[in-house]
Design a protein around this motif. Structure first.
Motif, mmCIF file in Angstrom:
data_model
loop_
_atom_site.group_PDB
_atom_site.id
_atom_site.type_symbol
_atom_site.label_atom_id
_atom_site.label_comp_id
_atom_site.label_asym_id
_atom_site.label_seq_id
_atom_site.Cartn_x
_atom_site.Cartn_y
_atom_site.Cartn_z
ATOM 1 N N GLY A 299 0.805 -1.232 0.000
ATOM 2 C CA GLY A 299 0.000 0.000 0.000
ATOM 3 C C GLY A 299 0.831 1.272 0.000
ATOM 4 N N GLY A 300 2.158 1.165 -0.023
ATOM 5 C CA GLY A 300 2.989 2.369 -0.032
ATOM 6 C C GLY A 300 3.420 2.820 1.359
ATOM 7 N N LEU A 301 3.013 2.056 2.400
ATOM 8 C CA LEU A 301 3.398 2.446 3.765
ATOM 9 C C LEU A 301 4.585 1.624 4.272
ATOM 10 C CD1 LEU A 301 -0.134 2.969 5.437
ATOM 11 C CD2 LEU A 301 1.333 4.651 4.286
ATOM 12 N N GLY A 302 5.285 0.972 3.335
ATOM 13 C CA GLY A 302 6.539 0.312 3.710
ATOM 14 C C GLY A 302 6.373 -1.003 4.450
ATOM 15 N N SER A 303 5.334 -1.792 4.094
ATOM 16 C CA SER A 303 5.175 -3.090 4.780
ATOM 17 C C SER A 303 6.378 -3.989 4.514
ATOM 18 C CB SER A 303 3.885 -3.793 4.345
ATOM 19 O OG SER A 303 4.035 -4.409 3.069
ATOM 20 N N SER A 304 6.947 -3.897 3.285
ATOM 21 C CA SER A 304 8.070 -4.798 2.961
ATOM 22 C C SER A 304 9.270 -4.498 3.846
ATOM 23 C CB SER A 304 8.448 -4.679 1.483
ATOM 24 O OG SER A 304 8.833 -3.363 1.161
ATOM 25 N N ILE B 54 12.906 -7.993 -2.461
ATOM 26 C CA ILE B 54 11.492 -7.649 -2.697
ATOM 27 C C ILE B 54 11.342 -6.550 -3.766
ATOM 28 C CG2 ILE B 54 9.339 -6.837 -1.605
ATOM 29 C CD1 ILE B 54 10.389 -8.049 1.036
ATOM 30 N N HIS B 55 12.208 -5.537 -3.719
ATOM 31 C CA HIS B 55 12.033 -4.344 -4.573
ATOM 32 C C HIS B 55 12.906 -4.305 -5.810
ATOM 33 C CE1 HIS B 55 10.377 -1.077 -1.609
ATOM 34 N NE2 HIS B 55 9.610 -2.148 -1.654
ATOM 35 N N GLY B 56 13.952 -5.109 -5.848
ATOM 36 C CA GLY B 56 14.892 -5.009 -6.956
ATOM 37 C C GLY B 56 15.952 -3.947 -6.701
HETATM 38 N N1 LIG Z 1 3.004 -9.102 6.765
HETATM 39 C C1 LIG Z 1 3.466 -9.611 5.629
HETATM 40 N N2 LIG Z 1 3.230 -10.910 5.310
HETATM 41 C C2 LIG Z 1 3.697 -11.409 4.155
HETATM 42 N N3 LIG Z 1 4.393 -10.717 3.220
HETATM 43 C C3 LIG Z 1 4.655 -9.433 3.473
HETATM 44 C C4 LIG Z 1 4.204 -8.815 4.683
HETATM 45 N N4 LIG Z 1 4.588 -7.526 4.656
HETATM 46 C C5 LIG Z 1 5.244 -7.334 3.489
HETATM 47 N N5 LIG Z 1 5.288 -8.467 2.775
HETATM 48 C C6 LIG Z 1 5.938 -8.606 1.440
HETATM 49 O O1 LIG Z 1 6.128 -7.298 0.896
HETATM 50 C C7 LIG Z 1 5.378 -7.119 -0.325
HETATM 51 C C8 LIG Z 1 4.794 -5.716 -0.391
HETATM 52 O O2 LIG Z 1 5.868 -4.818 -0.551
HETATM 53 P P1 LIG Z 1 5.817 -3.572 -1.502
HETATM 54 O O3 LIG Z 1 5.309 -3.934 -2.852
HETATM 55 O O4 LIG Z 1 7.132 -2.943 -1.408
HETATM 56 O O5 LIG Z 1 4.719 -2.603 -0.839
HETATM 57 P P2 LIG Z 1 4.779 -1.821 0.560
HETATM 58 O O6 LIG Z 1 6.176 -1.944 1.081
HETATM 59 O O7 LIG Z 1 4.436 -0.418 0.203
HETATM 60 O O8 LIG Z 1 3.728 -2.398 1.429
HETATM 61 C C9 LIG Z 1 4.299 -8.204 -0.257
HETATM 62 O O9 LIG Z 1 3.847 -8.567 -1.554
HETATM 63 C C10 LIG Z 1 5.045 -9.333 0.437
HETATM 64 O O10 LIG Z 1 5.880 -10.021 -0.477
#
Ligand SMILES: Nc1ncnc2c1ncn2[C@@H]1O[C@H](COP(=O)(O)OP(=O)(O)O)[C@@H](O)[C@H]1O
Ligand SMILES: C[C@@](O)(CCOP(=O)(O)O)CC(=O)O
Ligand SMILES: [Mg+2]
Length: 400
Positions: free
Chosen positions: A142-147, A196-198
Motif C-alpha cells: 500500500g505504499g506504507l513500507g510493509s516490505s 522484494i524491490h529489486g
Molecule cells: N506481513 C506480511 N506478510 C507477508 N508478506 C509481506 C508482509 N509484509 C510485506 N510483505 C511482502 O512485501 C510485499 C509488499 O511490498 P511492496 O510492494 O514494497 O509494498 P509496501 O512496502 O508499500 O507495502 C508483499 O507482496 C510481500 O511479499
C-alpha cells in the motif's frame, strides 16, 4: 525462549522514486507495525521444521531442516555479523524452496517476501528449526513500507537470538537495540528489501529501523527534529500495485529521457531540502505555524506534480487529490504510487468536523481513511524465557 519484535511502517513526505536516483527524500515512521514472533527450536527438542506463518494472508509454510541442508549444502554457514547481498544463484535455489510449497497463483505476489524470509533466516540463524509468525497492522503493498517493516522486524528478532549481538535489556519488557545493533539490522533488512524491490533506495528500512523523521540521500540519513507535530490523513485507495514494477517503470522512463528526468529528480531534491528546513524552523505562534503549514502543503503539491511526471500517479490517487482539494487540503501519493496510499496534510487549525466530512466523502468510494501523527518509534524487541545462547563461533564469511 521467545522473541517478539515490532518495526513501524513509514510515510514519505517528499522524494519517493527520486531517492532511488540519488535525490534527497524526507520520511517519517508511523504508528503501525509489523510484528514478528520467533521461537527457535529448543536444544534436544527433536524439532526438524522451519515454519513460517503469515497471518495477514492466512498462509502457513514449512520446510524440513534436512531439505534446507540439501539445498544449501554448497553455500556455507551463517554470517550474521556481515550482511551480504543474495547472489542470483542463491536466489534461484531459494525460489525453488518457495515453489515446492505450491501456493495458489493468487498468492504469487508473496514470492519475493517469502524468498527474502528464507534468505534472511538462513543467513542469520543458519539451517536450524524454528517457528516465525508474522502479522502486520500495515496494508501489504500500500505504499506504507510493509516490505521494509517486515524485513526490519524479522532481522531484529533473528539477530536478538543469533547470539551475535550483545543485548543489554530488561527481560519481559520492550527495549531498543543499541546503535551498532540497529545498524546491523538495517543492513540486513536492506538486503531483504533488495529481494522484494529489486532496486530500493534504503529509505524505508532506515526509517523503520531508527524511527522518527529523517532526511535521506544516497544511503546517508540525517535526523530531523520537527518543531511542531505533523498531522496527516492517510487514504488507502486499496488499488493494488507492486513497488518493484513501479520503480523499474521510473528507471525505464529515466533511460528514455535522461536529461528531462535528471531535471525532475533535481527539482525533487530541492523540494525535499526546503521541506526539511521548514520542518525544523521555529514556529512560535499560531500565525507562523499556519504560514509554515501553507509552505509544507505547497511543497507537497509540487512533489505530487513531479511524481505525475514520473508516471506513478493513478486515477484513484487523482480522485483523492480532487476530493481533498474541495476542502482546501493538499495531498500527495506516498510510497511507490500506482494506487496505494495518499497523504493529506491536516493543518493544526483544521476542525475535526471537517476531517470527518472529508473522510465521509472518501470512504464511500471504497477508500479507507485514518489519521496519524508522523515520526515515532523505530524497531523494538521483547525477550521472554531464558537468555540467548553464546556467540556463534566459527562464522563462515564465504559469499552466499
Ligand atoms: N506481513 C506480511 N506478510 C507477508 N508478506 C509481506 C508482509 N509484509 C510485506 N510483505 C511482502 O512485501 C510485499 C509488499 O511490498 P511492496 O510492494 O514494497 O509494498 P509496501 O512496502 O508499500 O507495502 C508483499 O507482496 C510481500 O511479499
Ligand atoms: C518508490 C520508493 O521510493 C519507495 C517505495 O515504498 P513502498 O514500498 O511503496 O512503501 C522506492 C525506494 O525508495 O526504495
Ligand atoms: Mg515496500
Amino acid at each position: 525462549m521467545e522473541v517478539q519484535s515490532r518495526a513501524p511502517g513509514k510515510v514519505i513526505l517528499c522524494g519517493e522514486h527520486a531517492v532511488v536516483h540519488g535525490s534527497t527524500a524526507v520520511a517519517a515512521s508511523i504508528n503501525l507495525c509489523t510484528n514478528i514472533n520467533f521461537r527457535p527450536a529448543s536444544a534436544g527438542s527433536g524439532d526438524r521444521l522451519l515454519e513460517l506463518e503469515l497471518k495477514d494472508t492466512d498462509i502457513v509454510l514449512s520446510w524440513p531442516t534436512e531439505r534446507l541442508k540439501e539445498v544449501f549444502s554448497e553455500i556455507g554457514s551463517p554470517a550474521p555479523l556481515s550482511p551480504q547481498p543474495c547472489s542470483p544463484e542463491t536466489l534461484e535455489l531459494i525460489y525453488g524452496l518457495y515453489e515446492e510449497q505450491k501456493l495458489p497463483e493468487a498468492k504469487a505476489g508473496l514470492a519475493s517476501g517469502i524468498s527474502a524470509f528464507i534468505y534472511l533466516y538462513t543467513s542469520i540463524q543458519g539451517l536450524k528449526a524454528g517457528r516465525v509468525v508474522v502479522s502486520s497492522d500495515l496494508p501489504l503493498g500500500g505504499g506504507l513500507g510493509s516490505s521494509a517493516s517486515f524485513c526490519v522486524s524479522l532481522c531484529g528478532a533473528l539477530l536478538a537470538f543469533s547470539g551475535a549481538v550483545g543485548l543489554q535489556h530488561e527481560q519481559n519488557s520492550w527495549f531498543k537495540f543499541g546503535k551498532n545493533e540497529l545498524e546491523l539490522v538495517n543492513k540486513w533488512a536492506f538486503e531483504g528489501e533488495k529481494i522484494i524491490h529489486g532496486k530500493p533506495s534504503g529509505i524505508d528500512n532506515t526509517v523503520s529501523t531508527f524511527g522518527n523523521m529523517i532526511m535521506f540521500r544516497s544511503g546517508e540519513l540525517t535526523q530531523i527534529e520537527p518543531n511542531v507535530p505533523l498531522r496527516m490523513l492517510i487514504t488507502n485507495t486499496k488499488v493494488e500495485r507492486n513497488t518493484k514494477a513501479l520503480v523499474a517503470g521510473v528507471s525505464a522512463r529515466a533511460s528514455r529521457h535522461p536529461h528531462a528526468m535528471a531535471s525532475v529528480f533535481a527539482a525533487v531534491d530541492s523540494i525535499s531540502k526546503e521541506l526539511s528546513e521548514i520542518l525544523q524552523s521555529p514556529a512560535l505562534d499560531a500565525l507562523s505555524i499556519s504560514a509554515r503549514e501553507d509552505k509544507i502543503g505547497e511543497l507537497m503539491e509540487m512533489n505530487q506534480g513531479l511524481l505525475q511526471c514520473m508516471g506513478v500517479s493513478h486515477a484513484s490517487i487523482e480522485d483523492v487529490l480532487r476530493t481533498t482539494l474541495k476542502y482546501n487540503l493538499i495531498s500527495k501519493l506516498t510510497g511507490a504510487g500506482g494506487g496505494g496510499c495518499v497523504l493529506t496534510l491536516l493543518p493544526t487549525s483544521l476542525s475535526s468536523e471537517i476531517v470527518g466530512k472529508v473522510m465521509a466523502e472518501l470512504e464511500p468510494c471504497g477508500f479507507q481513511c485514518f489519521t496519524t501523527e508522523v515520526g515515532g518509534r523505530g524497531l523494538e524487541i521483547f525477550l521472554s524465557g531464558s537468555p540467548p545462547p553464546p556467540l556463534i563461533e566459527h562464522f563462515d564469511q564465504r559469499p552466499r
